[in-house]
Design an enzyme around this catalytic site. Structure first.
Site, PDB file in Angstrom:
ATOM      1  N   SER A  96      15.337 -38.230   0.400  1.00  0.00           N
ATOM      2  CA  SER A  96      16.173 -38.113   1.595  1.00  0.00           C
ATOM      3  C   SER A  96      15.324 -38.055   2.875  1.00  0.00           C
ATOM      4  O   SER A  96      15.763 -38.543   3.921  1.00  0.00           O
ATOM      5  CB  SER A  96      17.064 -36.867   1.490  1.00  0.00           C
ATOM      6  N   THR A  97      14.135 -37.486   2.819  1.00  0.00           N
ATOM      7  CA  THR A  97      13.282 -37.419   4.012  1.00  0.00           C
ATOM      8  C   THR A  97      12.761 -38.809   4.349  1.00  0.00           C
ATOM      9  O   THR A  97      12.775 -39.242   5.509  1.00  0.00           O
ATOM     10  CB  THR A  97      12.104 -36.445   3.774  1.00  0.00           C
ATOM     11  N   ASP A 155       5.583 -40.367   2.529  1.00  0.00           N
ATOM     12  CA  ASP A 155       6.460 -39.917   1.450  1.00  0.00           C
ATOM     13  C   ASP A 155       6.818 -38.442   1.653  1.00  0.00           C
ATOM     14  O   ASP A 155       6.113 -37.717   2.361  1.00  0.00           O
ATOM     15  CB  ASP A 155       5.756 -40.112   0.095  1.00  0.00           C
ATOM     16  N   GLY A 156       7.870 -38.024   1.011  1.00  0.00           N
ATOM     17  CA  GLY A 156       8.287 -36.620   1.029  1.00  0.00           C
ATOM     18  C   GLY A 156       7.635 -35.850  -0.096  1.00  0.00           C
ATOM     19  O   GLY A 156       6.754 -36.366  -0.796  1.00  0.00           O
ATOM     20  N   ASP A 162       8.394 -32.233  -2.991  1.00  0.00           N
ATOM     21  CA  ASP A 162       9.233 -31.127  -3.446  1.00  0.00           C
ATOM     22  C   ASP A 162       8.577 -29.789  -3.140  1.00  0.00           C
ATOM     23  O   ASP A 162       9.263 -28.807  -2.871  1.00  0.00           O
ATOM     24  CB  ASP A 162       9.516 -31.273  -4.947  1.00  0.00           C
ATOM     25  N   GLU A 222       5.113 -43.785  -6.849  1.00  0.00           N
ATOM     26  CA  GLU A 222       4.636 -43.051  -5.662  1.00  0.00           C
ATOM     27  C   GLU A 222       3.140 -42.777  -5.782  1.00  0.00           C
ATOM     28  O   GLU A 222       2.383 -42.965  -4.822  1.00  0.00           O
ATOM     29  CB  GLU A 222       5.405 -41.731  -5.523  1.00  0.00           C
TER      30      GLU A 222
HETATM   31  C1  5RP Z   1      10.900 -38.476  -5.275  1.00  0.00           C
HETATM   32  C2  5RP Z   1      10.074 -37.478  -4.562  1.00  0.00           C
HETATM   33  C3  5RP Z   1      10.592 -36.983  -3.254  1.00  0.00           C
HETATM   34  O1  5RP Z   1       9.615 -37.215  -2.292  1.00  0.00           O
HETATM   35  C4  5RP Z   1      10.873 -35.518  -3.345  1.00  0.00           C
HETATM   36  O2  5RP Z   1      11.792 -35.307  -4.393  1.00  0.00           O
HETATM   37  C5  5RP Z   1      11.423 -34.972  -2.028  1.00  0.00           C
HETATM   38  O3  5RP Z   1      12.714 -35.457  -1.819  1.00  0.00           O
HETATM   39  P1  5RP Z   1      13.537 -35.145  -0.507  1.00  0.00           P
HETATM   40  O4  5RP Z   1      12.858 -35.867   0.621  1.00  0.00           O
HETATM   41  O5  5RP Z   1      14.901 -35.684  -0.794  1.00  0.00           O
HETATM   42  O6  5RP Z   1      13.546 -33.653  -0.278  1.00  0.00           O
HETATM   43  O7  5RP Z   1       9.033 -37.069  -4.985  1.00  0.00           O
HETATM   44  O8  5RP Z   1      10.358 -38.799  -6.523  1.00  0.00           O
END
Ligand code: 5RP
Length: 218
Positions: A30-31, A81-82, A84, A103
């Site tokens: 989402s980010t 990239d985002g 968790d 990724e």
């Molecule tokens: C996907 C990821 C995302 O970067 C991670 O889950 C963060 O997601 P979000 O931006 O929705 O918080 O690793 O595989």
């Protein structure tokens, strides 16, 4: 301010790292979706992108942003990239969206990894977020037993198939004091494709969205 608004702030700040004419590696989540939407507003300025998932590819293509095959380009200047979770060394847990393998490949093929997130993702010790491990389907139970030996509690992400046709084990119950060591140990289990620790090769920059604005952590 909502987490989504904070994600948007971080995504906007990442635009500063985009150089004219560059090919940009694009993560998933989402980010990153905010970042993709912002790229759409400056798409004439960049050459194109390398995408880490079918979901991101679809969004990029809907905005008419070119998506290239990684094999068709050289070293990528920038990967966005985002995450968790991130610790203060910019070591990450990724893969909540299941795109961890592509990724990690694109991050490795890039000169600079700019990670964008809302402030809740910064932690002192990694592991509260279950660590995703992508496995070859026939090896799932074997890998799960080895993970139990390492002190984790693997949970099969039922009904989920990765873009590579594999399965995910989400590993609970870990307090990861030596992320790079655990990343290597998990990689050494036959049947593991990738694990969601980005610790041996952490992010280069972390931009956190906060109610006060975007904070860059080097
Ligand atoms: C996907 C990821 C995302 O970067 C991670 O889950 C963060 O997601 P979000 O931006 O929705 O918080 O690793 O595989």
């Amino acid at each position: 301010m909502s987490p989504n608004e904070m994600k948007k702030l971080a995504a906007k700040a990442a635009l500063e790292y985009v150089e004219p004419g560059a090919v940009i590696g694009i993560g998933t989540g989402s980010t990153v979706n905010h970042f993709i939407d912002l790229l759409g507003t400056i798409k004439g300025k960049i050459d194109g992108t390398i995408s880490s998932s079918e979901t991101s590819t679809e969004r990029l293509k809907a905005l008419n942003i070119p998506v290239y095959d990684l094999n068709a380009v050289g070293e990528i200047p920038l990967y966005v990239d985002g995450t968790d979770e991130s610790n203060h060394y910019l070591q990450l847990i990724k893969g909540g969206g299941g795109a961890l393998t592509r990724e990690k490949i694109i991050a490795a093929a890039s000169r600079k990894f700019v990670c964008i997130a809302d402030q809740s993702k910064l932690v002192d010790v990694l592991g509260e977020f279950p660590l995703p491990v992508e496995v070859i389907p026939m090896a799932r139970s074997h890998v799960a037993r080895q993970i139990v030996r390492l002190g984790g509690e693997p949970v099969y992400r039922e009904g989920f198939v990765t873009d590579n046709g594999n399965q995910i084990l989400d590993v609970h119950g870990l307090s990861i004091m030596e992320p790079a060591k655990l990343e290597g140990q998990l990689n050494n289990i036959p049947g593991v494709v990738t694990n969601g620790l980005f610790a041996i090769d952490p992010a280069d920059v972390l931009i956190l969205g906060t109610p006060e604005g975007a904070n860059t952590v080097y």
